[in-house]
Design a protein around this motif. Structure first.
Motif, PDB file in Angstrom:
ATOM      1  N   THR A   1      16.006  82.014   6.967  1.00 49.36           N
ATOM      2  CA  THR A   1      15.112  82.399   5.876  1.00 49.36           C
ATOM      3  C   THR A   1      15.788  82.189   4.527  1.00 49.36           C
ATOM      4  O   THR A   1      15.161  81.685   3.580  1.00 49.36           O
ATOM      5  CB  THR A   1      14.659  83.864   6.039  1.00 49.36           C
ATOM      6  OG1 THR A   1      13.969  83.986   7.289  1.00 49.36           O
ATOM      7  CG2 THR A   1      13.756  84.287   4.906  1.00 49.36           C
ATOM      8  N   VAL A   2      17.059  82.552   4.426  1.00 48.42           N
ATOM      9  CA  VAL A   2      17.806  82.351   3.182  1.00 48.42           C
ATOM     10  C   VAL A   2      17.827  80.869   2.821  1.00 48.42           C
ATOM     11  O   VAL A   2      17.606  80.506   1.660  1.00 48.42           O
ATOM     12  CB  VAL A   2      19.242  82.920   3.302  1.00 48.42           C
ATOM     13  CG1 VAL A   2      20.107  82.493   2.120  1.00 48.42           C
ATOM     14  CG2 VAL A   2      19.209  84.428   3.418  1.00 48.42           C
ATOM     15  N   MET A   3      18.063  80.012   3.807  1.00 49.79           N
ATOM     16  CA  MET A   3      18.093  78.573   3.538  1.00 49.79           C
ATOM     17  C   MET A   3      16.716  78.075   3.073  1.00 49.79           C
ATOM     18  O   MET A   3      16.613  77.282   2.141  1.00 49.79           O
ATOM     19  CB  MET A   3      18.551  77.792   4.767  1.00 49.79           C
ATOM     20  CG  MET A   3      18.740  76.306   4.475  1.00 49.79           C
ATOM     21  SD  MET A   3      19.428  75.360   5.833  1.00 49.79           S
ATOM     22  CE  MET A   3      18.165  75.542   7.068  1.00 49.79           C
ATOM     23  N   LYS A   4      15.662  78.555   3.698  1.00 50.38           N
ATOM     24  CA  LYS A   4      14.310  78.144   3.300  1.00 50.38           C
ATOM     25  C   LYS A   4      13.983  78.614   1.882  1.00 50.38           C
ATOM     26  O   LYS A   4      13.339  77.891   1.117  1.00 50.38           O
ATOM     27  CB  LYS A   4      13.287  78.664   4.304  1.00 50.38           C
ATOM     28  CG  LYS A   4      13.380  77.952   5.638  1.00 50.38           C
ATOM     29  CD  LYS A   4      12.504  78.587   6.685  1.00 50.38           C
ATOM     30  CE  LYS A   4      12.733  77.905   8.021  1.00 50.38           C
ATOM     31  NZ  LYS A   4      12.105  78.606   9.129  1.00 50.38           N
ATOM     32  N   ILE A   5      14.438  79.800   1.528  1.00 49.77           N
ATOM     33  CA  ILE A   5      14.224  80.301   0.168  1.00 49.77           C
ATOM     34  C   ILE A   5      15.008  79.445  -0.828  1.00 49.77           C
ATOM     35  O   ILE A   5      14.519  79.154  -1.927  1.00 49.77           O
ATOM     36  CB  ILE A   5      14.594  81.796   0.064  1.00 49.77           C
ATOM     37  CG1 ILE A   5      13.613  82.631   0.889  1.00 49.77           C
ATOM     38  CG2 ILE A   5      14.613  82.252  -1.383  1.00 49.77           C
ATOM     39  CD1 ILE A   5      14.017  84.080   1.057  1.00 49.77           C
TER      40      ILE A   5
ATOM     41  N   GLU B   1      21.697  77.007  -5.240  1.00 48.64           N
ATOM     42  CA  GLU B   1      23.065  76.775  -4.777  1.00 48.64           C
ATOM     43  C   GLU B   1      23.658  78.045  -4.189  1.00 48.64           C
ATOM     44  O   GLU B   1      24.296  78.024  -3.121  1.00 48.64           O
ATOM     45  CB  GLU B   1      23.946  76.264  -5.913  1.00 48.64           C
ATOM     46  CG  GLU B   1      25.361  75.998  -5.472  1.00 48.64           C
ATOM     47  CD  GLU B   1      26.262  75.459  -6.570  1.00 48.64           C
ATOM     48  OE1 GLU B   1      27.477  75.417  -6.339  1.00 48.64           O
ATOM     49  OE2 GLU B   1      25.759  75.075  -7.649  1.00 48.64           O
ATOM     50  N   GLU B   2      23.448  79.157  -4.859  1.00 45.43           N
ATOM     51  CA  GLU B   2      23.961  80.450  -4.370  1.00 45.43           C
ATOM     52  C   GLU B   2      23.436  80.757  -2.966  1.00 45.43           C
ATOM     53  O   GLU B   2      24.182  81.171  -2.074  1.00 45.43           O
ATOM     54  CB  GLU B   2      23.546  81.545  -5.348  1.00 45.43           C
ATOM     55  CG  GLU B   2      23.880  82.942  -4.924  1.00 45.43           C
ATOM     56  CD  GLU B   2      23.256  83.987  -5.857  1.00 45.43           C
ATOM     57  OE1 GLU B   2      22.900  85.065  -5.350  1.00 45.43           O
ATOM     58  OE2 GLU B   2      23.119  83.723  -7.067  1.00 45.43           O
ATOM     59  N   LEU B   3      22.146  80.531  -2.763  1.00 49.42           N
ATOM     60  CA  LEU B   3      21.538  80.824  -1.466  1.00 49.42           C
ATOM     61  C   LEU B   3      21.995  79.837  -0.394  1.00 49.42           C
ATOM     62  O   LEU B   3      22.250  80.237   0.752  1.00 49.42           O
ATOM     63  CB  LEU B   3      20.016  80.843  -1.586  1.00 49.42           C
ATOM     64  CG  LEU B   3      19.458  82.002  -2.418  1.00 49.42           C
ATOM     65  CD1 LEU B   3      17.971  81.801  -2.695  1.00 49.42           C
ATOM     66  CD2 LEU B   3      19.711  83.335  -1.727  1.00 49.42           C
ATOM     67  N   TYR B   4      22.092  78.558  -0.737  1.00 52.70           N
ATOM     68  CA  TYR B   4      22.614  77.577   0.224  1.00 52.70           C
ATOM     69  C   TYR B   4      24.030  77.961   0.654  1.00 52.70           C
ATOM     70  O   TYR B   4      24.367  77.908   1.837  1.00 52.70           O
ATOM     71  CB  TYR B   4      22.672  76.176  -0.381  1.00 52.70           C
ATOM     72  CG  TYR B   4      21.381  75.405  -0.392  1.00 52.70           C
ATOM     73  CD1 TYR B   4      20.619  75.232   0.753  1.00 52.70           C
ATOM     74  CD2 TYR B   4      20.925  74.791  -1.558  1.00 52.70           C
ATOM     75  CE1 TYR B   4      19.448  74.495   0.745  1.00 52.70           C
ATOM     76  CE2 TYR B   4      19.764  74.047  -1.583  1.00 52.70           C
ATOM     77  CZ  TYR B   4      19.018  73.892  -0.429  1.00 52.70           C
ATOM     78  OH  TYR B   4      17.865  73.165  -0.452  1.00 52.70           O
ATOM     79  N   GLN B   5      24.861  78.342  -0.302  1.00 52.39           N
ATOM     80  CA  GLN B   5      26.245  78.713   0.008  1.00 52.39           C
ATOM     81  C   GLN B   5      26.274  79.953   0.914  1.00 52.39           C
ATOM     82  O   GLN B   5      27.045  79.996   1.876  1.00 52.39           O
ATOM     83  CB  GLN B   5      27.033  79.001  -1.280  1.00 52.39           C
ATOM     84  CG  GLN B   5      27.287  77.796  -2.137  1.00 52.39           C
ATOM     85  CD  GLN B   5      28.410  76.906  -1.625  1.00 52.39           C
ATOM     86  OE1 GLN B   5      28.920  77.039  -0.527  1.00 52.39           O
ATOM     87  NE2 GLN B   5      28.793  75.948  -2.448  1.00 52.39           N
TER      88      GLN B   5
END
Length: 92
Positions: free
Chosen positions: A11-15, A30-34
């Protein structure tokens, strides 16, 4: 499920994708991908398909953003993610 559960990380990656593509908030993306990538590595390992997918998405983000040093680090760590990705042509 918890912050590091694979479903939560998905879910974090999709967001992150939404922040990048729809909201154009690249810093938050970038923060969420990391965050997702670190979680996947910790929970599933570097070679898991979900970790690789997240690394590839982050690499695409770095390529699109012109973040060459960050992109190089991802490619060095995950060399298999560059297959058939036009954004990576300069790095092959």
């Amino acid at each position: 499920l918890g912050k590091t559960h694979p479903d939560t990380l998905s879910t974090v990656m999709k967001i992150a994708i939404v922040y990048k593509n729809r909201l154009k908030d690249y810093g938050k993306a970038e923060e969420l991908y990391q965050r997702a990538l670190e979680g996947y590595e910790a929970q599933l390992g570097k070679d898991h398909k979900d970790t690789k997918e997240c690394a590839r998405n982050l690499a695409i983000y770095f390529a699109d953003a012109g973040e060459k040093l960050k992109l190089r680090k991802i490619i060095d760590k995950y060399p298999h993610i560059i297959i058939e990705q036009p954004a990576f042509e300069d790095y092959l």
